[in-house]
Design an enzyme around this catalytic site. Structure first.
Site, PDB file in Angstrom:
ATOM      1  N   ASP A  48      -4.542   3.639   2.503  1.00 10.38           N
ATOM      2  CA  ASP A  48      -5.930   3.208   2.711  1.00 10.38           C
ATOM      3  C   ASP A  48      -6.020   1.764   3.191  1.00 10.38           C
ATOM      4  O   ASP A  48      -7.110   1.201   3.302  1.00 10.38           O
ATOM      5  CB  ASP A  48      -6.770   3.421   1.441  1.00 10.38           C
ATOM      6  N   ASP A  62      -4.850 -10.346 -15.359  1.00 10.54           N
ATOM      7  CA  ASP A  62      -5.924 -11.301 -15.110  1.00 10.54           C
ATOM      8  C   ASP A  62      -7.203 -10.801 -15.777  1.00 10.54           C
ATOM      9  O   ASP A  62      -7.701  -9.734 -15.424  1.00 10.54           O
ATOM     10  CB  ASP A  62      -6.124 -11.360 -13.578  1.00 10.54           C
ATOM     11  N   GLU A 122      -7.166 -20.470 -16.464  1.00 10.62           N
ATOM     12  CA  GLU A 122      -7.619 -21.257 -15.316  1.00 10.62           C
ATOM     13  C   GLU A 122      -8.725 -22.189 -15.796  1.00 10.62           C
ATOM     14  O   GLU A 122      -9.756 -21.733 -16.299  1.00 10.62           O
ATOM     15  CB  GLU A 122      -8.180 -20.348 -14.227  1.00 10.62           C
ATOM     16  N   HIS A 141      -4.365 -17.721  -4.889  1.00  8.19           N
ATOM     17  CA  HIS A 141      -5.247 -16.917  -4.039  1.00  8.19           C
ATOM     18  C   HIS A 141      -6.575 -17.611  -3.731  1.00  8.19           C
ATOM     19  O   HIS A 141      -7.413 -17.021  -3.062  1.00  8.19           O
ATOM     20  CB  HIS A 141      -5.513 -15.571  -4.730  1.00  8.19           C
ATOM     21  N   ASP A 142      -6.775 -18.803  -4.248  1.00 13.26           N
ATOM     22  CA  ASP A 142      -8.042 -19.508  -4.024  1.00 13.26           C
ATOM     23  C   ASP A 142      -7.905 -20.731  -3.118  1.00 13.26           C
ATOM     24  O   ASP A 142      -8.910 -21.373  -2.817  1.00 13.26           O
ATOM     25  CB  ASP A 142      -8.614 -19.987  -5.368  1.00 13.26           C
ATOM     26  N   ASP A 183      -9.526 -16.077 -16.395  1.00 12.87           N
ATOM     27  CA  ASP A 183     -10.305 -16.652 -15.297  1.00 12.87           C
ATOM     28  C   ASP A 183     -11.301 -17.692 -15.829  1.00 12.87           C
ATOM     29  O   ASP A 183     -11.923 -17.483 -16.882  1.00 12.87           O
ATOM     30  CB  ASP A 183     -11.081 -15.489 -14.652  1.00 12.87           C
ATOM     31  N   ASP A 188       0.855  -1.195   0.000  1.00 11.83           N
ATOM     32  CA  ASP A 188       0.000   0.000   0.000  1.00 11.83           C
ATOM     33  C   ASP A 188       0.885   1.238   0.000  1.00 11.83           C
ATOM     34  O   ASP A 188       1.856   1.313   0.758  1.00 11.83           O
ATOM     35  CB  ASP A 188      -0.863  -0.041   1.270  1.00 11.83           C
TER      36      ASP A 188
HETATM   37  C1  GLC Z   1     -11.608 -17.735 -10.301  1.00 13.16           C
HETATM   38  C2  GLC Z   1     -10.736 -16.861  -9.451  1.00 13.16           C
HETATM   39  C3  GLC Z   1     -11.433 -16.639  -8.134  1.00 13.16           C
HETATM   40  C4  GLC Z   1     -12.737 -15.932  -8.401  1.00 13.16           C
HETATM   41  C5  GLC Z   1     -13.594 -16.738  -9.367  1.00 13.16           C
HETATM   42  C6  GLC Z   1     -14.741 -15.927  -9.878  1.00 13.16           C
HETATM   43  O1  GLC Z   1     -11.739 -19.010  -9.790  1.00 13.16           O
HETATM   44  O2  GLC Z   1      -9.471 -17.426  -9.306  1.00 13.16           O
HETATM   45  O3  GLC Z   1     -10.651 -15.910  -7.240  1.00 13.16           O
HETATM   46  O4  GLC Z   1     -13.434 -15.762  -7.203  1.00 13.16           O
HETATM   47  O5  GLC Z   1     -12.855 -17.130 -10.508  1.00 13.16           O
HETATM   48  O6  GLC Z   1     -14.291 -14.925 -10.738  1.00 13.16           O
END
Ligand code: GLC
Length: 577
Positions: free
Chosen positions: A34, A114, A289, A351-352, A228, A30
């Site tokens: 914020d 992304d 993905e 991140h998931d 995505d 940051d």
């Molecule tokens: C993908 C992303 C995830 C997101 C989902 C909906 O799986 O990696 O973080 O919540 O798509 O966009």
């Protein structure tokens, strides 16, 4: 046992040689106080990632994947986009992005961004138009359905709301995926949350609009896209219900043959590839993905003529237990599944999913296991994708109910393994109160773990034995040894006695270059593992004398005869000349 071969070093494109690093921008750095990370923050930290010179204090990665930073109501923290061609003011401006790109390129760092093209935010002007009336020209840009006649209509009259069209589910809401629009009296589809309406990829205007979004960023100079949920783009044209199954995670008891994985999606990927290829062949890339546990299904997205994604994410490591055998099988599965000529990739965390440091926890051996995992992902044949903070051993932080941010985490509370906040906490830079993530006293958007005082970049850069320095040495080694990037892979020990070993060979003009990697997954010494070396290899392997290139228990340069491997030992060797 597979042997994988490749072309020469000169012809290999950059992304096959790269080490990728995923940045979740809310959590990296940051600068405006914020409590939320921003693009200027990433710029300030580029030297840490790669200084473009000798990397004295840098990690040495050569490519970034930056999670979404577009304007968004942040229902799903940027995975709900309301404008595809700008930057949310929370993260900075388009000019900041341009500066980030040129500063990264100046250091030899490639940047992929992304793109979330399966759905928009419900605040996107396209959706606002689409929902305004049934005959709006953008009505067909989203998936609308009048629903099924209500039960007992004859008894209760016409006013009753129709039933949802089918059994599809919204995974982050754990409810049916169809959302009733009062004004136009139809359902729209949103299989994540109700705020993420799905676009209609069968509509050619939508397709062109999305392709234009890609052109916009390619014209700005991005090196490619992380796409995505590619396998969700197209839905069954008859909206049939999915059959039920017994698989809870991640399929929520459905076999997703109608709401995902439609064959028509491959056409879209080919269209995307034609776009990127207009920008100098294989220089700009598509990394997709494919949200599924089915390896074969994900692998197909490279296209059998290698005309779809450059890399379909291989998520299989995210689901493996700590077992050399399990990883061996996973690696073989992926190598076996991808079409001829496709290039593999590996990833341990994102991140998931819970971070692997926490997934592989074992009293007294967690740190050592993190080293074994790092050595594996950075020496296999295939592009590694690292997740910010894994290089310092960031863990999953249990989040109190009051601090929850992730919609899925809120919905599944108190079952902690589903929420995604624990793996998204701010990057730990130094020992100051907010770990150097923010300086202005405003609380960060997610809490920072107490151990950040000792577990952070500054402390670990100073400690020659730290995990961070281990990552740095591995990345340097990979960058210096073409065989680690591009060489064939041949397994020596296929996970027996919890040891995984392989050699990487590359034929160059100077002859054959070889590296051998031994990884002991066991928390105990493994004696005399030479006996386990696959018989076909024993002769060649035993005949050579080996010298340590990098090891957790032995000094670089020492010669080894391979008698034993210590608990969680990593040993990377080259033939002694
Ligand atoms: C993908 C992303 C995830 C997101 C989902 C909906 O799986 O990696 O973080 O919540 O798509 O966009």
């Amino acid at each position: 046992m597979s042997t994988r071969k490749t072309g020469t070093t000169e012809t290999a494109p950059w992304w096959q040689r790269a080490v990728f690093y995923q940045i979740y921008p809310r959590s990296f750095q940051d600068t405006n106080g914020d409590g939320i990370g921003d693009l200027p923050g990433i710029i300030n930290r580029l030297d840490y990632l790669n200084d473009g010179k000798d990397n004295t204090n840098s990690l040495g990665v050569t490519a970034l994947w930056i999670s979404p930073f577009y304007p968004s109501p942040m229902t799903d923290f940027g995975y709900d986009i309301s404008n595809y061609t700008d930057v949310d003011t929370m993260f900075g401006s388009l000019d900041d992005f341009k500066r980030l790109l040129s500063e990264a390129h100046a250091r030899g760092i490639r940047v992929i961004i992304d793109l979330v093209l399966n759905h928009t935010s419900d605040q996107h002007p396209w959706f606002i138009e689409s929902r305004s009336s049934k005959d709006n020209p953008k009505r067909d840009w989203y998936l609308w359905h009048p629903g099924r006649p209500p039960r007992f209509q004859w008894l209760l009259g016409k006013k009753r709301r129709p039933r949802k069209p089918n059994n599809w589910l919204a995974i982050f809401e754990l409810k049916g995926a169809w959302w009733w629009d009062k004004k136009t009296r139809e359902y729209y589809l949103g299989t994540f949350t109700r705020s993420q309406p799905e676009v209609n990829w069968r509509n050619m205007d939508v397709r062109e609009a999305m392709y234009d979004v890609m052109r916009f960023w390619l014209d700005l100079g991005v090196d490619g896209f992380r796409l995505d949920v590619v396998n969700w783009f197209v839905k069954d044209d008859q909206f049939r219900s999915n059959p039920w199954t017994t698989n809870l995670n991640p399929d929520l008891f459905q076999n997703h043959i109608y709401d995902r994985n439609r064959p028509e999606t491959h056409d879209i990927c080919r269209g995307m590839r034609q776009i990127t290829e207009k920008y100098n062949g294989d220089e700009r890339i598509l990394v997709g993905e494919i949200f599924t546990r089915i390896t074969g299904l994900a692998a197909e997205f490279h296209g059998y003529n290698n005309d779809e994604l450059h890399m379909a994410f291989n998520f299989d490591f995210l689901y493996q237990p700590w077992s050399a055998r399990a990883f061996f099988q996973s690696i073989e599965r992926w190598y076996g599944a991808i079409p001829d000529g496709a290039w593999p990739n590996f990833t341990l965390s994102n991140h998931d999913q819970p971070r692997h440091y926490g997934r592989f926890k074992e009293k007294g051996f967690t740190e050592a296991r993190a080293r074994v995992a790092a050595a594996m992902v950075l020496t296999l044949r295939g592009t590694p994708f690292l997740y910010y903070g894994e290089e310092i051993g960031m863990d999953n932080l249990p989040i109190h109910h009051a601090d929850l941010q992730d919609p899925f985490g809120k919905r599944t509370w108190p079952i902690r393994r589903f929420g995604r906040d624990p793996e998204r906490t701010p990057m730990q830079w130094d020992s100051t109160p907010f770990a150097g993530f923010t300086e202005h006293g405003r609380r960060p958007w997610l809490p920072i773990p107490r151990d950040s005082v000792t577990r952070n970049v500054a402390v670990q850069l100073d400690d020659p034995d730290s995990l961070l320095n281990f990552y740095r040495t591995l990345i340097t080694l990979r960058s210096r040894r073409a065989e680690l990037q591009l060489g064939d892979i041949r397994f020596l020990i296929p996970g027996t006695r919890n040891v995984l070993a392989y050699r990487r060979d590359l034929l160059t003009e100077d002859g054959n270059q070889t590296v051998a990697v031994f990884l002991n997954f066991a928390s105990r010494t493994v004696l005399d593992f030479q006996r386990d070396i696959l018989s076909a290899e024993r002769a060649t392997f035993g005949a050579e004398n080996w010298k340590v290139l990098l090891g957790t228990h032995r000094a670089a340069g020492s010669e080894v005869g391979l008698p034993t491997l210590q608990a969680c030992e990593v040993l990377i060797l080259e033939p002694a000349r």
